[in-house]
Design a protein around this motif. Structure first.
Motif, PDB file in Angstrom:
ATOM      1  N   UNK A 116       6.498   2.314  -0.430  1.00 28.49           N
ATOM      2  CA  UNK A 116       6.676   1.348   0.627  1.00 28.49           C
ATOM      3  C   UNK A 116       5.368   0.711   0.816  1.00 28.49           C
ATOM      4  N   UNK A 117       4.315   1.185  -0.417  1.00 25.31           N
ATOM      5  CA  UNK A 117       3.280   0.745  -0.539  1.00 25.31           C
ATOM      6  C   UNK A 117       2.973  -0.376  -1.143  1.00 25.31           C
ATOM      7  N   UNK A 120       5.469  -3.059   1.187  1.00 27.67           N
ATOM      8  CA  UNK A 120       5.036  -3.343   1.677  1.00 27.67           C
ATOM      9  C   UNK A 120       3.687  -4.406   1.055  1.00 27.67           C
ATOM     10  N   UNK A 121       2.970  -4.456  -0.026  1.00 24.89           N
ATOM     11  CA  UNK A 121       2.328  -5.315  -0.505  1.00 24.89           C
ATOM     12  C   UNK A 121       3.527  -6.266  -1.265  1.00 24.89           C
ATOM     13  N   UNK A 124       3.727  -8.790   1.542  1.00 23.77           N
ATOM     14  CA  UNK A 124       2.836  -9.492   2.614  1.00 23.77           C
ATOM     15  C   UNK A 124       2.086 -10.399   1.188  1.00 23.77           C
ATOM     16  N   UNK A 133      10.462  -0.422   6.218  1.00 25.42           N
ATOM     17  CA  UNK A 133      10.559  -0.337   4.455  1.00 25.42           C
ATOM     18  C   UNK A 133      11.136   1.358   4.168  1.00 25.42           C
ATOM     19  N   UNK A 134      12.836   1.056   3.633  1.00 22.13           N
ATOM     20  CA  UNK A 134      13.590   1.708   3.511  1.00 22.13           C
ATOM     21  C   UNK A 134      13.687   1.795   2.114  1.00 22.13           C
ATOM     22  N   UNK A 137      11.708   5.661  -1.972  1.00 25.79           N
ATOM     23  CA  UNK A 137      10.635   6.299  -1.150  1.00 25.79           C
ATOM     24  C   UNK A 137      11.266   7.446  -0.289  1.00 25.79           C
ATOM     25  N   UNK A 138      12.230   6.762   0.832  1.00 22.36           N
ATOM     26  CA  UNK A 138      11.903   7.829   1.884  1.00 22.36           C
ATOM     27  C   UNK A 138      13.562   9.026   1.367  1.00 22.36           C
TER      28      UNK A 138
END
Lengths: 233, 233
Positions: A116-117, A120-121, A124, A133-134, A137-138
């Motif tokens: 996820x991190x 996300x980064x 951005x 965000x799938x 990790x989930x």
């Protein structure tokens, strides 16, 4: 069809050019980018096989970097910072306009082996307009394990057949189809540089084949289809 | 400070007006909205106490609806569809412009008791430009359990002190502060209608108190702060 899930490395972003640039800027050989990526699938396999518990890509990328540098007798001032090059990959030119058009009609989310991190980064940095965000990790698993696809659809409250997987890799689409998802192939013939020999063509009858994300949006988006076109299946 | 996490029900969206409208459109008493919401905390407590395994809000909202309708001898044609009224809540007028401004400088994500599907559908309905969907589902716990805050920060690869929790509820901020997060209070004095008596004022020395999300963005956003202002803590 309610949602589109996307592979990210190679499909949405040009990891090779971006990582080569980061290596070169640190005085390291740009060719390390391909070697770094080549260690990736064997690393994932250690998790997929159960030999190792799920760890995120920052851990795997850092271990691979250490191994590559040690093998050449090289060092780098801040290896964690260089590892985060994988959080700063540039999109293909059609990626952001294509995703932005698709987002008007569908839920769009990565179904990537990135955590996820990192996702996300990367979003951005590259301007990827995800709705969620799938991915790995989930599920605490790595593609092509079916859980990654199934849990990503499940998190959206959707059945697999309500979801289309979009990827530049035939193997990813085969795994998505095996759990009941629809499939869209968008080739990225420059992903591996000028000598690429893999994934240049669809290797099965994928539901959609599009030259880039903007064509994909034109093919799938009801708002841009002619009024006389038949309804979406 | 790298990321802002947001409470959603009440803080970002006006659930009461939206649910009253959906009830009224089906010929049901609008006052059921407050009763529906009043059952929410006792329901969550059954999960927080361990008396019940984690289930998502669609399950809890549907059970509460059935109980309320049965208590009044009422029925509705499609109770699952009415339950999804909680996926279609309108934002406060400042929510989308405020979030859009904050997104330029920070990672923004919900840290809500809503699940991923509800949060995604709500974001599509209300235009909430989240960078990721975090909160209860990734922790399989309900706020104010510390895991919900800690796992949301952890998913972003951040320490709690790199994150600010934004909420219209003092209790939510107290829980976030207890795990080390910074706190921002944005009162929503109309959340519970004209007779609201709770959460009208900050009940502790929260790090930021702002009248709405646009003021919050002006207070936190380096791009809109005057050049002479001191650096952000």
């Amino acid at each position: 069809m309610r949602a589109l899930l996307f592979d990210v490395f190679g499909t949405c972003v040009d990891w090779r050019t971006s990582v080569r640039r980061e290596l070169g800027a640190r005085g390291l050989p740009e060719a390390l980018a391909d070697e770094w990526r080549a260690l990736y699938q064997p690393q994932l396999e250690t998790v997929r096989s159960g030999a190792r518990e799920w760890v995120n890509l920052d851990v795997l990328h850092r271990e691979a970097l250490d191994r590559l540098l040690a093998g050449r007798g090289l060092t780098v001032a801040d290896p964690d910072e260089l590892t985060r090059a994988w959080h700063r990959l540039d999109p293909w030119p059609d990626t952001v306009p294509g995703l932005s058009a698709l987002k008007r009609d569908f839920i769009i989310a990565p179904c990537s082996n990135g955590h996820i991190a990192q996702s996300v980064n990367l979003a951005k940095h590259a301007g990827l307009p995800w709705d969620a965000i799938l991915g790995a990790e989930i599920a605490h698993a790595y593609k092509p394990h079916p859980d990654v696809y199934l849990r990503s659809a499940g998190a959206l409250g959707l059945r697999p057949r309500e979801v289309t997987m979009v990827a530049a890799h035939n193997g990813d689409l085969a795994a998505a189809r095996s759990v009941g998802m629809a499939t869209a192939f968008v080739p990225r013939p420059a992903e591996h540089g000028p000598g690429q020999t893999t994934d240049l063509e669809p290797e099965d009858d994928w539901d959609v084949v599009a030259g880039d994300f903007e064509e994909l949006a034109r093919r799938l988006g009801p708002r841009t289809r002619p009024a006389s076109a038949p309804p979406r299946p």
